[in-house]
Every structure is written in C-alpha cells, then in structure tokens.
Design a protein around this motif. Sequence first.
Motif, PDB file in Angstrom:
ATOM      1  N   SER A 205       4.326  -2.954  -1.773  1.00 16.68           N
ATOM      2  CA  SER A 205       4.282  -2.565  -0.466  1.00 16.68           C
ATOM      3  C   SER A 205       5.122  -3.437   0.177  1.00 16.68           C
ATOM      4  CB  SER A 205       2.896  -3.037   0.253  1.00 16.68           C
ATOM      5  OG  SER A 205       1.712  -2.318  -0.422  1.00 16.68           O
ATOM      6  N   THR A 206       5.516  -4.785   0.139  1.00 17.64           N
ATOM      7  CA  THR A 206       6.393  -5.322   0.705  1.00 17.64           C
ATOM      8  C   THR A 206       7.975  -5.071   0.395  1.00 17.64           C
ATOM      9  OG1 THR A 206       5.163  -7.318   0.925  1.00 17.64           O
ATOM     10  CG2 THR A 206       7.442  -7.635   1.062  1.00 17.64           C
TER      11      THR A 206
ATOM     12  N   ASP B 149       3.424   2.457  -6.443  1.00 20.16           N
ATOM     13  CA  ASP B 149       2.012   1.960  -6.156  1.00 20.16           C
ATOM     14  C   ASP B 149       1.425   3.765  -5.655  1.00 20.16           C
ATOM     15  OD1 ASP B 149      -0.353   1.491  -5.349  1.00 20.16           O
ATOM     16  OD2 ASP B 149       0.124  -0.151  -3.999  1.00 20.16           O
TER      17      ASP B 149
ATOM     18  N   SER C 286      -3.182   2.337  -4.789  1.00 21.64           N
ATOM     19  CA  SER C 286      -3.705   1.775  -3.443  1.00 21.64           C
ATOM     20  C   SER C 286      -4.036   2.745  -2.336  1.00 21.64           C
ATOM     21  CB  SER C 286      -2.918   0.552  -2.953  1.00 21.64           C
ATOM     22  OG  SER C 286      -2.508  -0.369  -3.992  1.00 21.64           O
TER      23      SER C 286
ATOM     24  N   GLY D 136       5.936   1.274   1.766  1.00 22.71           N
ATOM     25  CA  GLY D 136       4.936   2.305   1.754  1.00 22.71           C
ATOM     26  C   GLY D 136       4.300   2.494   0.443  1.00 22.71           C
ATOM     27  N   LEU D 137       3.426   3.547   0.391  1.00 20.98           N
ATOM     28  CA  LEU D 137       2.853   4.080  -1.077  1.00 20.98           C
ATOM     29  C   LEU D 137       3.540   5.088  -1.525  1.00 20.98           C
ATOM     30  CD1 LEU D 137      -1.083   3.497   0.209  1.00 20.98           C
ATOM     31  CD2 LEU D 137       0.160   1.935  -1.074  1.00 20.98           C
TER      32      LEU D 137
ATOM     33  N   SER E  97      -4.246   1.612   0.769  1.00 22.81           N
ATOM     34  CA  SER E  97      -3.635   0.845   1.939  1.00 22.81           C
ATOM     35  C   SER E  97      -2.477  -0.176   1.296  1.00 22.81           C
ATOM     36  CB  SER E  97      -4.507   0.372   2.720  1.00 22.81           C
ATOM     37  OG  SER E  97      -5.380  -0.675   2.185  1.00 22.81           O
ATOM     38  N   LEU E  98      -1.908  -0.601   2.477  1.00 24.65           N
ATOM     39  CA  LEU E  98      -0.631  -1.347   1.908  1.00 24.65           C
ATOM     40  C   LEU E  98      -0.993  -2.761   1.524  1.00 24.65           C
ATOM     41  CD1 LEU E  98       2.033  -0.561   4.591  1.00 24.65           C
ATOM     42  CD2 LEU E  98       1.800  -0.010   2.136  1.00 24.65           C
ATOM     43  N   ASN E  99      -0.215  -3.515   0.789  1.00 24.90           N
ATOM     44  CA  ASN E  99      -0.280  -5.087   0.612  1.00 24.90           C
ATOM     45  C   ASN E  99      -1.571  -5.552  -0.217  1.00 24.90           C
ATOM     46  OD1 ASN E  99       1.018  -5.069   3.747  1.00 24.90           O
ATOM     47  ND2 ASN E  99       2.469  -6.012   2.019  1.00 24.90           N
TER      48      ASN E  99
ATOM     49  N   ASP F 111       4.934  -7.501  -5.231  1.00 27.70           N
ATOM     50  CA  ASP F 111       4.099  -6.971  -3.965  1.00 27.70           C
ATOM     51  C   ASP F 111       4.903  -5.691  -3.923  1.00 27.70           C
ATOM     52  OD1 ASP F 111       2.801  -5.890  -1.834  1.00 27.70           O
ATOM     53  OD2 ASP F 111       2.840  -7.892  -0.875  1.00 27.70           O
TER      54      ASP F 111
END
Length: 850
Positions: free
Chosen positions: A341-342, A314, A317, A346-347, A319-321, A339
């Motif tokens: 982030s999950t 990712d 993005s 982290g990015l 920010s997360l999620n 997802d």
Amino acid sequence: MKERNWVALVLAVVLLKFLGYRIQASFTPADNYLIACGSSQNVTFQGRTFVPDSRHSSLSLKSGSSFVASSNSSVPSPIYKSARIFSGIASYKFHIKQEGRLWVRLYFYPLPKSGQNLTSSPITVVTDDIVLLNNFTFKNYNGSFLFKEYAISVTSNTLTLTFIPSNNSLSFVNAIEVVSIPDAVLPDRALSGLNPSASISGLSSSGLSEFAMETVYRLNMGGPLITAQNDTLGRTWENDVKYLHVNSSALNVSVNPASIKYTASITAETAPNWVYATAEAMGDANVPGMNFNVTWVFPVDPNFQYFVRAHFCDILSQSLNILVFNLYINDDIAYASLDLSTLTGGLNVPYYKDFVSNSSAESDTLTVSIGPDSMADTTNATLNGLEILKLSNDAGSLDGLSSVKNLLPRSSSRKNNIGMIIGCLAGAVALVMALIGFCFCCLASSKSKTTHQGHHPWLPLPLYGNSLTMTKMSTTSQKSGTASCISLASSSLGRFFSFQEILDATNKFDESLLLGVGGFGRVYKGTLEDGTKVAVKRGNPGSEQGLAEFRTEIEMLSKLRHRHLVSLIGYCDERSEMVLVYEYMANGPLRSHLYGTNLPPLSWKQRLEICIGAARGLHYLHTGAAQSIIHRDVKTTNILLDENFVAKVADFGLSKTGPALDQTHVSTAVKGSFGYLDPEYFRRQQLTEKSDVYSFGVVLMEVLCTRPALNPVLPREQVNIAEWAMSWQKKGMLDQIMDSNLVGKVNPASLKKYGETAEKCLAEHGIDRPTMGDVLWNLEYALQLEETSSALMEPDDNSTNHIPSIHLAPLEPFDISVSMINGGNSGTDDDAEDAATSAVFSQLVNPRGR
C-alpha cells in the motif's frame, strides 16, 4: 474459499478465451523476426506468423552445407514441422534497426523421420560474443522439444547467430525469433535488497546491460498458463504449482483482470494483467500457528548468478496498509516488511522488485519464499509472478565455461599472426618469468618464518587468531598485537599440510583429478608422498558458506572418529588458501551408484548394508558425544563408499550441536538441501535429531527407487520422492516403484520392514519418528530377513506399528519371534546384552544401550 477462488479463476479463463483477451498492445518492436527454418511456407503459431528463412529480405543465411527436413506426422506444435540441418558451420545474420536488448528465441525438435539421427546431434549456438548453447543433445534430455529464450544486448546494426556442429556431426534449428525488448522492461540495475541488513550477493553497484540473460523460469502464481499469444512481448508464463515446496501452504486468489490498475512505470509490457490478477497467498501448512513461509524451489546451475524479478499486486486486502510481509531469496531476507500500500498507493496496483542472487550454497537450487512480518497486524503474504533469468559468466557464456573465440575455429591467417607473435615474445617472456620466479623464491624464503603470523584474508578476527590457529589467545596483551596462539597443529586436529604439498598431491589441481564440486569448493583426488590416496577439498575464496564449512569441519571432525564417518586427515591454511584433506573414498558418493552414471546396480543386500553403515554413523553423531551432533545435510551425495563399499557419512559443514538436556530443540536458520529437509524444521526453524531422521528416510526411498529426491520435470504427484513413495507405501505397493533391477530379487518380508522403517522416518512430526538407533535396529532386521528368509517368519502386520517398541529375543540361532510391548522399551540392559551376543544382531538391539 479455495474452491470459490478456483471457480472464479476458471470462469475468468473461459471469459478470456471467449473475448479473445485483447491486451493493451502499445509496444511495436522495431525489430521483429519470426523465422520458420527450413519451411517452404508461412507457419502460424500462437497467433503469430513465422516466415520461411529462405524468403526473408532482411535476413541472410551463410552456409554452403545445409539442407531442410520436414514432417507430416504428429509434432508438438506447428512450428516444429520443419528444420534446417547444418553439416558445417552456418550463421544467420539479422539486420538490426534499433540498438538495445533483443529477445532471441530458439526452437528445437529432432524430427523423427528426417533421415538423420538428430537426437544425438550436439547443438552449439553462439552470437557475436555470447555462447547460448554448448554441445546440447536430446540424447539425455527428458523432453521431446526444446525452447530457449535469451535477452541479448546489441550495440551494432547486425546480430549473427552461428550454429557449430561437432566434428562429423550435424546441428539443426526449427525456428528463430529475434524481437526488440522495450528499454523499461529490463533496466540496468538490480538490487541486492533494500535493507542495510539484506545479505544477498548482488550487482547493486554494477550495470546489467553488459550481461546476456537466459530465461530459466517465468511463473504466473496461482493462475493459468499464459502463452505468447496473450503477452504483448511474446512471453510464456507457466503455473507455479510444481515448484511449491509444500503444496498445501499456498492458496490461489484471483480478481477480474480488468480491475488491475497499471501505472506509467508498470504496464502490460512489464507483465500481462493476468499475472497481477492471480496470486498465491498463505494457505494451510498444517502447523499450530501461522508463522510459516510459502516457498518455491528451483533447480539451477550453481556456476551462474541469477536475475530474480518478483511481481506483486495486493488483490487480497479490502483496505490499505493491512498487508505487510517479508520476501526471502535462499536463506536471506531480500525485502523485509514489504508494504504494498505504501509503495503503490492503492489496491490492485502492480509492483515489482529486481534482485541478483547465486544459487543456494548448500545445493544446486534457488529458493524464493514469502512469509508474514512479525510486526504486522495481518498474518499473510502474497506473490503474483516470478521471473528467474541466468546471467552470463566472465567467459561470456550462458552454458559452460567456453567463450565464443574458443568455440569458433580461427582463420589460418590469424593462426600465422599468433604464431609470429608467440615466436617473437617467447624468449623475452621466458627470461622475465625466470627472473620473477627467482625473485619470488628469494622473497618466499625470507618470509617463510613469518608467513604464519599474518591473519588469513578470508577470516574476520578473531575466528582463528592467525592462519594456523584456533581462537585461543594467550595472556599477552592484545593491544600490542603480539598475542600468541595455540597452533592447530598442536591441537590434535590432524596434520598440517603446506600448500606446496597440496599442489604436489593434486598435480597442481589437475582437472582430470576432479571428484566433485560443492558449496565449499572443488574436491580433487590426491596422492601423498607415501602413496596414500586422499580427497582434497579446496575452498573457494568467494564462498562465504565455505568459510563457515572450513571452521565447522575442523571443529567437528577433530573430535569425531568412527568407522562410518569420513576421517579428516589434515588441513592447509596457507597462501590465502583453505584446504581440507580427507581419507579417499574409492567408490565415491552413494548417489553415483543409484542413477545418473553407468555404474553397475547395487544388489539389495549391498543397499541394506550401505544404509545400515550410514545409520550407524548418524547414530554415533546423535549419541556418541557428550552433546549430540545434528548433521543437517543428510543426502545420498554425503554418504560415501570406500573400496569395500563401506558407507561413511561426510560433509559436516552444516552440522550443529544438538539441544542441551533441558531443551527440546535448537532454534536456527533453515539449512540443508531441498527434497531432504524436515518439513517441521522448515516451517518452525526448530532443529532436532529427528530432522536427520527425516532426511535419512528420504535417502531410504532414494536407495529403493533410484531417482532424485526432487525431480521437477516429472508429473506433479511424482516431483517429491517422499510424498510419492509414501503414497505407494501406504497402499502396501512399494514394490511397484522400486528399482527395476531389484524386481524379483528382494524378499517381500525384508522389503516390508524396509518400507515401514522409511515410513516412520518420514512422519510429518518429529515426535512420531524413531531415533536413529531404532532405525538402525530395524534395518539390521530387514537385512537378516533378506539373508535368512527361508528360516524366518514374516512379522505380523501389527508388529511394527511403533518402531521403538520392537524387541527380538533369539530363541535359536535362526528362529526369531517378534513381540509388541506397549509403552516403549521394557527390556533390561541384560536383555540387550544377551541379544547382542548372538551372531544375528548388533549391540544396538536396545537403543538405550548406547
């Protein structure tokens, strides 16, 4: 935004070159053979040094009949300046220090001034138990050189590569790599999807170590070419653009490679940070909403399974999620609601997932798609890298069906031993077989009256009720299990053939009678007892798509009869077999007469008549029944030609009943063949008759240009025939790309009408496309322009801007004027009837008449 991303990417590439791009090089392979075959000195290639095969201390070459060749002229790369040429069986034996997987990389280039005809030399290469290449030649190959990469498991302290020339021929190789692979790079498991609903066929319960692999595609999404010099494992990653189905649907994004945060389980050996630092995200697919998929299309061999690894990171993005999306392989959801982030916490953190899949059941392609999750807040999706590797088949081959033992000659002593064994067992085997045959015949006779009472093992109840029935149950209680059903044979669905009749007709499915292979199964030429020639399509029990085809073909063809539709003669549903019997089409598929064979080229008039016949068949499907039928797989392989070159539309396994009167479309999963797919249907999953019209437009261009609908080996702008031909049509220069056999033999007015018709068919939006009736009318007009060019006036430039509005009113037998009537067809039924009576046009002058 796209321009800014590309600027950043270019600057990053420059920085990469300037700094020499040092990666985290933590892996030192236990075995690392870099061999320049036939060379007299070391060769530096992609930052690595290749040693001559005659000087390597841990390598032995067994061949009493090899010689070397070299060239000082221009070659694709330094590694191709020399070659070792074999006139007999030869082998390289590598001493292996560490068991496990190895990269085996082979380089081939037929040196033009070697004194030998290497272009026509068949190349066969095997390891101890895996066939890598079988009779490959450069004669029909589009490239000038060949690079092959394999992942081979070795469980001993040696690896032998054997080169097998054909009789009285040569074989050769320019360079070889044998390099250890870290255990973590290719684990023993691959999933068929995390979701219980995921339906990709896979090997989730089987280990992958028993399979050899061949790298087919390795892509760096949205990023530059990465060569072996910039990969810790010597891999090459190419850009993905030429495989995108719709170029504008993807947007390049990138970040600084130094920002990628590797983990303990995912390192630079998994993929270079340049793979994770660049990506494709959702771009502009020219649709009203953002609910579309970004899709990559890959031609593959349908006879193999494929290991698919998708790389994610990712880098979009802030920010997360936020980023949640779906991953698809072919028509199946491989990973829903992904997802990152999950999964990573982290990015800019890399992640990958492995799958095993077949090719698409409808075509010889494998597709990978990403698209937004309907429950997510953000409408976006991303993919950073993709690897597709072919898995070896049951014969232990990555090229064909022959095994190593079938390709290597047997020693005379082994032949003698086998002969003695056969001699000793022949009598016993014959006796046992005779007894088994007698018992089987008795058993079959005793059960002949009940074979039709059991359920077909392919069919989930209550699809047919039993092996000879449609799902129409009697009033008998189903609880008793004795419900009777209406037989197919009594439902006017064609003749029922016993399986023995099918075996007799096809000489027990003799491979010499094979006509072709499709998603349903193999098609054979057959001859019935009365001498009637038929085409016999035998279902593949392992094909779920074949099951759907069997049902749909019977349901559709039992109620369709038309001169331009292939007729279903009968079927067989016996002995766990599903067989369909069709009328035999002596001249085979249209595609065979366009390219890829040595058949004589079709004349322009023949091509027009064939297209007209196919258009008539499709027009009948759309208008001839109470509810329209959408074919959904119109392509040149599904247009067959009889002995008189009369065209008939075939293969209704994907056909769908059209929308009801109060509907505009049918919502359904995307099916069909890439290259022919209606882009609007592909993006919106909304099927209409105009989807067939688009596919037919591709067929028209294929007929004119005699090249495949998709050809990834061509330059980017030429890969898709629809886009390429349309660009020439818009310039009014379609004659520049048509089949060279037609040059100077086509009336310009006829070609102009044909091109305008194809252009309307290929309109981006279905509402702008003509009906099949309009297409048919205009093709007949193009044929008349060709036949009577000396007496016909060339139509005005504005006369075909709106195809449905064109009317021809015959004034004299061969004097026709064209008029434009705004607002659609304003002629009466009488007008159409009068026009139809002329010797020039069919009854379809007014499409509403049908």
